[in-house]
Design a protein around this motif. Structure first.
Motif, mmCIF file in Angstrom:
data_model
loop_
_atom_site.group_PDB
_atom_site.id
_atom_site.type_symbol
_atom_site.label_atom_id
_atom_site.label_comp_id
_atom_site.label_asym_id
_atom_site.label_seq_id
_atom_site.Cartn_x
_atom_site.Cartn_y
_atom_site.Cartn_z
ATOM 1 N N UNK A 170 8.449 -3.842 -6.961
ATOM 2 C CA UNK A 170 9.034 -3.763 -8.301
ATOM 3 C C UNK A 170 10.224 -2.813 -8.391
ATOM 4 N N UNK A 171 10.091 -1.608 -7.826
ATOM 5 C CA UNK A 171 11.164 -0.627 -7.951
ATOM 6 C C UNK A 171 12.474 -1.121 -7.373
ATOM 7 N N UNK A 172 12.438 -1.555 -6.128
ATOM 8 C CA UNK A 172 13.656 -2.053 -5.495
ATOM 9 C C UNK A 172 14.082 -3.390 -6.074
ATOM 10 N N UNK A 173 13.130 -4.179 -6.596
ATOM 11 C CA UNK A 173 13.501 -5.446 -7.238
ATOM 12 C C UNK A 173 14.309 -5.182 -8.503
ATOM 13 N N UNK B 49 8.658 7.892 -9.790
ATOM 14 C CA UNK B 49 7.751 6.900 -10.375
ATOM 15 C C UNK B 49 7.649 5.674 -9.486
ATOM 16 N N UNK B 50 8.787 5.154 -9.030
ATOM 17 C CA UNK B 50 8.777 4.009 -8.130
ATOM 18 C C UNK B 50 7.990 4.333 -6.860
ATOM 19 N N UNK C 250 12.277 -6.575 1.485
ATOM 20 C CA UNK C 250 11.386 -6.427 2.653
ATOM 21 C C UNK C 250 11.133 -4.966 3.022
ATOM 22 N N UNK C 251 12.166 -4.132 2.914
ATOM 23 C CA UNK C 251 12.006 -2.716 3.222
ATOM 24 C C UNK C 251 11.016 -2.056 2.271
ATOM 25 N N UNK C 252 11.086 -2.401 0.991
ATOM 26 C CA UNK C 252 10.176 -1.791 0.016
ATOM 27 C C UNK C 252 8.731 -2.206 0.275
ATOM 28 N N UNK C 253 8.508 -3.479 0.628
ATOM 29 C CA UNK C 253 7.146 -3.960 0.881
ATOM 30 C C UNK C 253 6.559 -3.278 2.114
ATOM 31 N N UNK C 254 7.321 -3.264 3.199
ATOM 32 C CA UNK C 254 6.843 -2.625 4.421
ATOM 33 C C UNK C 254 6.607 -1.135 4.190
ATOM 34 N N UNK C 255 7.500 -0.496 3.431
ATOM 35 C CA UNK C 255 7.362 0.930 3.133
ATOM 36 C C UNK C 255 6.060 1.218 2.398
ATOM 37 N N UNK C 256 5.783 0.452 1.333
ATOM 38 C CA UNK C 256 4.579 0.685 0.551
ATOM 39 C C UNK C 256 3.309 0.454 1.355
ATOM 40 N N UNK C 257 3.282 -0.625 2.144
ATOM 41 C CA UNK C 257 2.092 -0.937 2.944
ATOM 42 C C UNK C 257 1.917 0.080 4.067
ATOM 43 N N UNK D 293 2.585 8.019 -15.411
ATOM 44 C CA UNK D 293 2.963 9.179 -16.220
ATOM 45 C C UNK D 293 4.409 9.580 -15.950
ATOM 46 N N UNK D 294 4.808 9.593 -14.674
ATOM 47 C CA UNK D 294 6.188 9.961 -14.347
ATOM 48 C C UNK D 294 7.157 8.928 -14.911
ATOM 49 N N UNK D 295 6.746 7.663 -14.898
ATOM 50 C CA UNK D 295 7.592 6.609 -15.471
ATOM 51 C C UNK D 295 7.832 6.851 -16.958
ATOM 52 N N UNK D 296 6.788 7.272 -17.664
ATOM 53 C CA UNK D 296 6.911 7.546 -19.098
ATOM 54 C C UNK D 296 7.904 8.681 -19.344
ATOM 55 N N UNK D 297 7.904 9.681 -18.459
ATOM 56 C CA UNK D 297 8.845 10.791 -18.605
ATOM 57 C C UNK D 297 10.287 10.310 -18.508
ATOM 58 N N UNK D 298 10.513 9.268 -17.710
ATOM 59 C CA UNK D 298 11.870 8.727 -17.593
ATOM 60 C C UNK D 298 12.259 7.897 -18.811
ATOM 61 N N UNK D 299 11.295 7.166 -19.368
ATOM 62 C CA UNK D 299 11.615 6.223 -20.439
ATOM 63 C C UNK D 299 12.099 6.901 -21.709
ATOM 64 N N UNK D 300 11.735 8.167 -21.893
ATOM 65 C CA UNK D 300 12.243 8.867 -23.069
ATOM 66 C C UNK D 300 11.350 8.691 -24.276
ATOM 67 N N UNK D 301 11.915 8.323 -25.407
ATOM 68 C CA UNK D 301 11.183 8.219 -26.667
ATOM 69 C C UNK D 301 10.212 7.048 -26.634
ATOM 70 N N UNK D 302 8.885 7.295 -26.581
ATOM 71 C CA UNK D 302 7.919 6.205 -26.507
ATOM 72 C C UNK D 302 7.918 5.303 -27.740
ATOM 73 N N UNK D 303 8.444 5.815 -28.852
ATOM 74 C CA UNK D 303 8.496 5.006 -30.067
ATOM 75 C C UNK D 303 9.517 3.883 -29.945
ATOM 76 N N UNK D 304 10.460 4.038 -28.993
ATOM 77 C CA UNK D 304 11.443 2.973 -28.762
ATOM 78 C C UNK D 304 11.228 2.261 -27.426
#
Length: 300
Positions: free
Chosen positions: A147-150, A45-46, A168-175, A81-92
């Motif tokens: 966000x992920x690494x933060x 997801x990240x 810095x690594x996450x920003x450079x990686x994404x860009x 969508x992948x993030x939602x799969x990690x979060x588990x029960x959407x009601x909580x």
């Protein structure tokens, strides 16, 4: 009850490999929540959220609307969508959005929600690339990329994650990966001049990415003994093959070869695709070893 049974198996394993109650207080202990079992979803997801935001960010500078659309979709559909799969029960799980003042994860959800709304508005607006939209969306993209690494960086008990080079690594990686996705899209569309012009920035982003990896490894190694333990796990422990083949081979050596071949703007669509596929796999491997090798400081 299920969690209790699993805890009992860890603490009192029949084979004698159980974790003694005092060991986690006196010895470095690997974290197991964010990369094992359902934690794999968080890793993916990240990654997809960040490369989608990276593509959107780069597309703002080139005023490439197709890149905006694809970046927006990758961030929200694949990453979301992948993030939602990690979060588990959407009601909580929805309760997390109620704590933006204290939770990095909650702030990330709010940022992605604002990105979704304003990004859609930008894409359907006639003057999509005005200075106001570009500035706001550029800032949101950088926040999503980091966000992920933060989220991981705030856990000070894990030196492999609390390194000053993680963000810095996450920003450079994404860009960097976002730039490569867009360069491949432009190459497929047949715009040879723009593809060639983008290669200069590809070289800059690649060497910045490589430098950030080196600084991360050096800084984590010299931070303390626990940080050094994480680097040892990455280079000579059970993650060594992923580090050497995935990060070193696919993430650095092959992209370097392709970059040197296309040095000076002599680009080739097939080579751009191979470099994209290589850094895609290499960056996934890099994120995996960083998450998997994190070791808690002992309390005593």
């Amino acid at each position: 009850m299920k969690q209790r049974n699993e805890l009992e198996k860890i603490m009192f394993h029949p084979t004698g490999s159980d974790l003694k109650p005092y060991e986690w207080m006196m010895q470095p202990t690997r974290q197991q929540e964010w990369i094992d079992d359902k934690g794999i979803f968080l890793w993916l997801a990240f990654f997809f959220s960040e490369i989608g935001a990276g593509l959107y960010f780069v597309s703002l500078f080139y005023e490439y609307k197709t890149g905006l659309i694809l970046g927006w979709l990758i961030t929200l559909i694949l990453g979301g969508v992948i993030h939602v799969l990690y979060l588990g029960n959407p009601l909580r799980a929805w309760r997390m959005i109620m704590k933006p003042n204290t939770s990095e994860l909650s702030r990330g959800i709010w940022i992605i929600g604002i990105f979704a709304a304003l990004g859609f508005l930008q894409m359907v607006t006639a003057d999509s690339f005005n200075i106001v939209f570009n500035t706001i969306m550029g800032i949101l993209c950088l926040l999503i990329i980091s966000h992920g690494f933060a989220t991981m960086n705030v856990i000070r008990a894990l030196p492999a994650w609390s390194s000053t080079m993680v963000l810095p690594l996450s920003v450079i990686s994404g860009v960097w990966i976002g730039h490569q996705i867009m360069q491949f899209m432009v190459a497929v569309s047949g715009s040879a001049a723009l593809t060639s012009g983008m290669e200069v920035w590809a070289e800059v982003f690649f060497f910045a990415y490589f430098l950030c990896i080196l600084l991360y490894a050096w800084g984590t190694w010299h931070s303390n003994e626990i940080g050094k333990e994480s680097i040892k796990i990455q280079l000579s422990g059970d993650l060594s093959k992923i580090s050497l083949i995935g990060v070193g081979g696919l993430g650095i050596v092959l992209p370097l070869i392709f970059t040197l071949i296309m040095w000076g703007g002599n680009t080739n669509g097939a080579l751009i695709f191979l470099r994209l596929a290589s850094i895609f796999a290499g960056d996934l491997a890099l994120r995996y070893v960083i998450m998997k090798s994190a070791v808690y400081r002992p309390l005593i």
